[in-house]
Design a protein around this motif. Structure first.
Motif, mmCIF file in Angstrom:
data_model
loop_
_atom_site.group_PDB
_atom_site.id
_atom_site.type_symbol
_atom_site.label_atom_id
_atom_site.label_comp_id
_atom_site.label_asym_id
_atom_site.label_seq_id
_atom_site.Cartn_x
_atom_site.Cartn_y
_atom_site.Cartn_z
ATOM 1 N N HIS A 112 -28.416 -45.401 -2.409
ATOM 2 C CA HIS A 112 -29.784 -45.453 -1.906
ATOM 3 C C HIS A 112 -30.156 -44.263 -1.029
ATOM 4 O O HIS A 112 -31.335 -44.053 -0.752
ATOM 5 C CB HIS A 112 -29.986 -46.727 -1.066
ATOM 6 N N GLY A 119 -34.980 -44.946 0.627
ATOM 7 C CA GLY A 119 -33.658 -45.520 0.839
ATOM 8 C C GLY A 119 -33.134 -45.246 2.231
ATOM 9 O O GLY A 119 -32.580 -46.144 2.888
ATOM 10 N N ASP A 129 -28.093 -51.847 4.978
ATOM 11 C CA ASP A 129 -27.499 -51.507 3.674
ATOM 12 C C ASP A 129 -27.451 -49.987 3.532
ATOM 13 O O ASP A 129 -28.447 -49.359 3.179
ATOM 14 C CB ASP A 129 -28.327 -52.136 2.549
ATOM 15 N N HIS A 132 -33.810 -49.685 -2.614
ATOM 16 C CA HIS A 132 -33.209 -50.980 -2.304
ATOM 17 C C HIS A 132 -34.004 -52.087 -3.010
ATOM 18 O O HIS A 132 -35.224 -52.190 -2.841
ATOM 19 C CB HIS A 132 -33.262 -51.261 -0.802
ATOM 20 N N SER A 173 -32.257 -52.601 7.401
ATOM 21 C CA SER A 173 -31.673 -53.585 6.484
ATOM 22 C C SER A 173 -30.169 -53.703 6.635
ATOM 23 O O SER A 173 -29.574 -54.703 6.223
ATOM 24 C CB SER A 173 -31.990 -53.218 5.034
ATOM 25 N N ALA A 218 -32.499 -48.148 5.141
ATOM 26 C CA ALA A 218 -31.076 -48.429 5.333
ATOM 27 C C ALA A 218 -30.784 -48.991 6.713
ATOM 28 O O ALA A 218 -30.037 -49.964 6.851
ATOM 29 C CB ALA A 218 -30.253 -47.163 5.087
#
Length: 293
Positions: free
Chosen positions: A206, A192, A201, A223, A199, A196
């Motif tokens: 995550h 995660g 996100d 994810h 991405s 991160a």
């Protein structure tokens, strides 16, 4: 009674939207987990002119997902490219829902032609209100990427704000006999955090077991778009690089990390269907389909 349509909120960007600390701001703003009835008709439109793939993030994305550097943007990386525009909508002061706790239900995209690593793109995104369902409130972000005025990629991403009063989960649907897996791999506990940055996100569910436990998970969860990218990359290995494709992905259950998954696929008349199962028991993490256009 049908609510009157709200005045559309329009956002226009000539540079990459900046959404630092959007998740924290959403939480501190005291937004509700469910939007009030009067906010269900809220609509947004947003555009970003002159977007380009950040070279460092693209390289990191390819490394994390095991993708070749073939000078065309990976289909699901385009979702990551659009994330700043999505966050501009969802972090707007008038967006009616708390961001933390939203569930990504599904993703449908059409890649209408290959897009070069350095192409300059314009993108637009819209949200046409929220839909009240038995499970909670759903909304969809509709996104397009254009090159020279030509639409080259489209996406529908659907999210759920779960209702705290939703009923019991329905019994899982019967699974077909998928046969032996096409591939099997382990997902590391730090996957995660590794995914991160490329991405965009940074949802705390995550990032670590500690932050995930604040939201009811015993460990961090992977994810879904990372898992989907790995699946699509494997399924595309023997397909022409210039092929126009359609990808459907439905996120079924979280993947607790570290964990192990197995990819199964089968060919149907018009598409390749696939499922990514969580081992050792084989519960579906992702179900999807890949079609030529």
């Amino acid at each position: 009674m049908t609510q009157p349509a709200a005045t559309p909120i329009s956002l226009d960007f000539q540079h990459r939207p900046r959404n630092g600390w959007a998740l924290a701001r959403s939480l501190l703003a005291g937004r509700p987990a469910q939007a009030p009835d009067g906010a269900l008709t809220i609509t947004f439109s947003a555009s970003w002119q002159g977007a380009q793939a950040p070279a460092a993030k693209l390289q990191a994305y390819r490394q994390r997902c095991g993708l070749p550097a073939n000078h065309t943007l990976p289909p699901l990386f385009l979702h990551a490219m659009a994330m700043p525009l999505h966050m501009a909508v969802m972090s707007h002061a008038r967006f009616p829902l708390r961001l933390l706790g939203l569930v990504h239900l599904s993703n449908h995209m059409q890649c209408l032609r290959p897009i070069g690593d350095g192409e300059v793109l314009d993108m637009d995104c819209r949200m046409d209100g929220l839909l009240a369902t038995d499970r909670g409130q759903e909304f969809t972000l509709h996104t397009r990427l254009l090159a020279g005025g030509e639409t080259v990629w489209t996406e529908r991403s659907t999210f759920l704000a779960p209702s705290p009063h939703r009923g019991p989960k329905p019994a899982p649907a019967a699974q077909p006999d998928w046969g032996p897996p096409l591939a099997q791999w382990a997902v590391a506990g730090n996957a995660g955090r590794q995914f991160a940055s490329p991405s965009g996100d940074w949802n705390p569910i995550h990032i670590s077991a500690l932050s995930a436990r604040l939201f009811g998970y015993p460990r961090a969860i992977g994810h879904g778009m990372f898992s989907a990218a790995r699946c699509v990359a494997l399924l595309q290995r023997d397909r022409p690089a210039c092929e126009a494709i359609e990808i459907d992905v439905r996120f079924k259950r979280p993947l607790l990390i570290p964990g192990e998954v197995a990819l199964h696929s089968r060919q149907e008349a018009d598409c390749t269907r696939f499922v990514l199962k969580v081992l050792p028991h084989g519960e579906p993490h992702i179900e999807g389909a890949l079609r030529s256009l």
